[in-house]
Enzyme design. Structure first.
Site, PDB file in Angstrom:
ATOM      1  N   ARG A   1      -1.732  12.692   0.737  1.00  0.00           N
ATOM      2  CA  ARG A   1      -0.307  13.077   0.638  1.00  0.00           C
ATOM      3  C   ARG A   1      -0.275  14.589   0.438  1.00  0.00           C
ATOM      4  O   ARG A   1      -0.788  15.095  -0.569  1.00  0.00           O
ATOM      5  CB  ARG A   1       0.383  12.382  -0.525  1.00  0.00           C
TER       6      ARG A   1
ATOM      7  N   ARG B   1       5.147   4.429  -5.630  1.00  0.00           N
ATOM      8  CA  ARG B   1       4.900   3.271  -4.765  1.00  0.00           C
ATOM      9  C   ARG B   1       3.687   3.450  -3.856  1.00  0.00           C
ATOM     10  O   ARG B   1       2.847   2.554  -3.745  1.00  0.00           O
ATOM     11  CB  ARG B   1       6.117   2.977  -3.873  1.00  0.00           C
ATOM     12  N   THR B   2       3.611   4.598  -3.183  1.00  0.00           N
ATOM     13  CA  THR B   2       2.551   4.762  -2.180  1.00  0.00           C
ATOM     14  C   THR B   2       1.179   4.741  -2.848  1.00  0.00           C
ATOM     15  O   THR B   2       0.278   4.015  -2.418  1.00  0.00           O
ATOM     16  CB  THR B   2       2.765   6.073  -1.388  1.00  0.00           C
TER      17      THR B   2
ATOM     18  N   HIS C   1       5.788   9.867   7.364  1.00  0.00           N
ATOM     19  CA  HIS C   1       5.264   8.957   6.346  1.00  0.00           C
ATOM     20  C   HIS C   1       5.048   7.610   7.054  1.00  0.00           C
ATOM     21  O   HIS C   1       5.776   6.644   6.809  1.00  0.00           O
ATOM     22  CB  HIS C   1       6.282   8.843   5.215  1.00  0.00           C
TER      23      HIS C   1
ATOM     24  N   LYS D   1      -9.494  27.738  -6.940  1.00  0.00           N
ATOM     25  CA  LYS D   1     -10.309  28.977  -6.898  1.00  0.00           C
ATOM     26  C   LYS D   1     -10.277  29.610  -5.519  1.00  0.00           C
ATOM     27  O   LYS D   1     -11.079  30.485  -5.211  1.00  0.00           O
ATOM     28  CB  LYS D   1     -11.763  28.646  -7.231  1.00  0.00           C
TER      29      LYS D   1
HETATM   30  C1  NCD Z   1       9.298   8.562  -0.089  1.00  0.00           C
HETATM   31  C2  NCD Z   1       8.430   9.777   0.169  1.00  0.00           C
HETATM   32  O1  NCD Z   1       7.575  10.115  -0.632  1.00  0.00           O
HETATM   33  O2  NCD Z   1       8.632  10.364   1.218  1.00  0.00           O
HETATM   34  N1  NCD Z   1       8.848   7.784  -1.143  1.00  0.00           N
HETATM   35  C3  NCD Z   1       7.953   6.794  -0.875  1.00  0.00           C
HETATM   36  O3  NCD Z   1       6.844   7.036  -0.469  1.00  0.00           O
HETATM   37  N2  NCD Z   1       8.377   5.533  -1.035  1.00  0.00           N
HETATM   38  C4  NCD Z   1      10.741   8.856  -0.160  1.00  0.00           C
HETATM   39  C5  NCD Z   1      11.228   9.940  -1.044  1.00  0.00           C
HETATM   40  O4  NCD Z   1      10.487  10.606  -1.760  1.00  0.00           O
HETATM   41  O5  NCD Z   1      12.444  10.145  -1.021  1.00  0.00           O
END
Ligand code: NCD
Length: 319
Positions: free
Chosen positions: A115, A63-64, A143, A93
């Site tokens: 991320r 999703r993200t 997040h 490396k």
């Molecule tokens: C979440 C995450 O990555 O923290 N997912 C997301 O971005 N919708 C939740 C999860 O991984 O449980």
């Protein structure tokens, strides 16, 4: 480069956002984005067109990643994603994370969407980056952009968050979506928050202090079924098994943190069920057969991620 939230250019924590900014700016902008998309204009916003985004994703994402890339695309921006940097970049490396961020800063990008695997890495990146860092999840930390779409979704359903009783359910210890959501929920005058988790997955003290400071009534329990009839919103989470030590055990008696047909039927008519997704079958916190119940709005919630991330990119990058 624009400074969006006071002096802050980066999006690192949900702590950054005020209720006023959310209700008067981000939510309004997100509705505008939805309206734009419904009318399918050729160009959305000239201010951000042709900006370049660099995606650095060290953990899996559906999703993200997809909603950020789609948001950028629909705003006329360009996205560059070169695969998981831990194997595709010179970090394999031995190059440091800081040098990696400094290098990305040399190539005319306008922002980095990051991320990372470890708590605090977004803040570390921000220290050495001249361009905005947007935290798309830092380990078991935060997040913030997920929390923005979560509160937007709740706000759309109820018109406000004031007066609501909200149940946060499941893995409250390791879920970064919960850690950011708490920081945003604390902006409203909620009636009560139930923290519903197995004892070994209770919310950490930092987040509890945030709720205490805002004088929000909080009750911890291990049983969703016991409190379901009081809740306006149930926010489910999966077990974050990838963040747990291998010795980790949850007692079967502590698994009343998943939705069932009888719990759902026992909830108020107007109540809503959210989940950041992915759901999985380790605990089956949101079983497939409940997917189409009108109270379950997980796909509206996911779709809102597109509008909210468009609005956020617009706010961060317009110049
Ligand atoms: C979440 C995450 O990555 O923290 N997912 C997301 O971005 N919708 C939740 C999860 O991984 O449980």
């Amino acid at each position: 480069m624009s400074k969006v939230f006071g002096d802050v250019r980066h999006v690192l924590s949900a702590n950054q956002f005020s209720k006023e900014w959310l209700e008067r700016t981000l939510f309004v902008d997100a509705h505008l984005m939805r309206h734009y998309l419904e009318n399918r204009p050729k160009k959305l916003l000239e201010l951000v067109e042709n900006k370049r985004l660099r995606f650095l994703f060290y953990e899996p994402s559906e999703r993200t990643l997809d909603s950020f890339i789609s948001a950028a695309d629909l705003l006329g921006m360009k996205s560059v994603w070169l695969g998981d940097p831990s194997c595709s970049s010179s970090q394999a490396k031995g190059e440091s994370f800081e040098d990696m961020i400094r290098i990305v800063n040399q190539y005319q990008y306008d922002a980095i969407i990051l991320r990372s695997k470890s708590l605090g890495e977004a803040a570390l990146a921000a220290k050495v980056s001249g361009i905005p860092i947007i935290n798309a999840g830092d380990g078991a930390g935060e997040h913030p952009t997920q929390a923005l779409l979560d509160v937007f979704t709740i706000h759309n359903s109820f018109g406000t968050l004031d007066g609501l009783t909200i149940g946060l359910v499941g893995d409250l210890k390791y879920s970064r979506t919960i850690h950011s959501l708490i920081r945003l929920l604390a902006r409203w005058n909620l009636k009560k928050i139930y923290l519903i988790s197995p004892p070994v997955l209770k919310l950490g003290e930092t987040e509890k202090e945030i709720l205490k400071f805002q004088q929000i009534e909080v009750e911890e329990t291990t049983s969703l079924s016991a409190v379901a009839s009081e809740l306006d919103v149930v926010y489910l989470t999966r077990l974050q098994v990838e963040r747990m030590p291998s010795s980790f055990v949850i007692e079967p008696k502590d698994l009343d943190v998943k939705l069932t047909r009888s719990i759902l039927d026992n909830m108020k008519e107007a109540s809503k069920v959210l989940h950041p997704l992915p759901r999985n079958n380790i605990m089956s916190e949101l079983p497939e057969e409940l997917t189409n119940d009108p109270k379950v709005i997980i796909f509206d919630q996911a779709r809102n991620g597109l509008f909210v991330r468009m609005a956020l990119l617009h706010q961060v990058l317009r110049s």
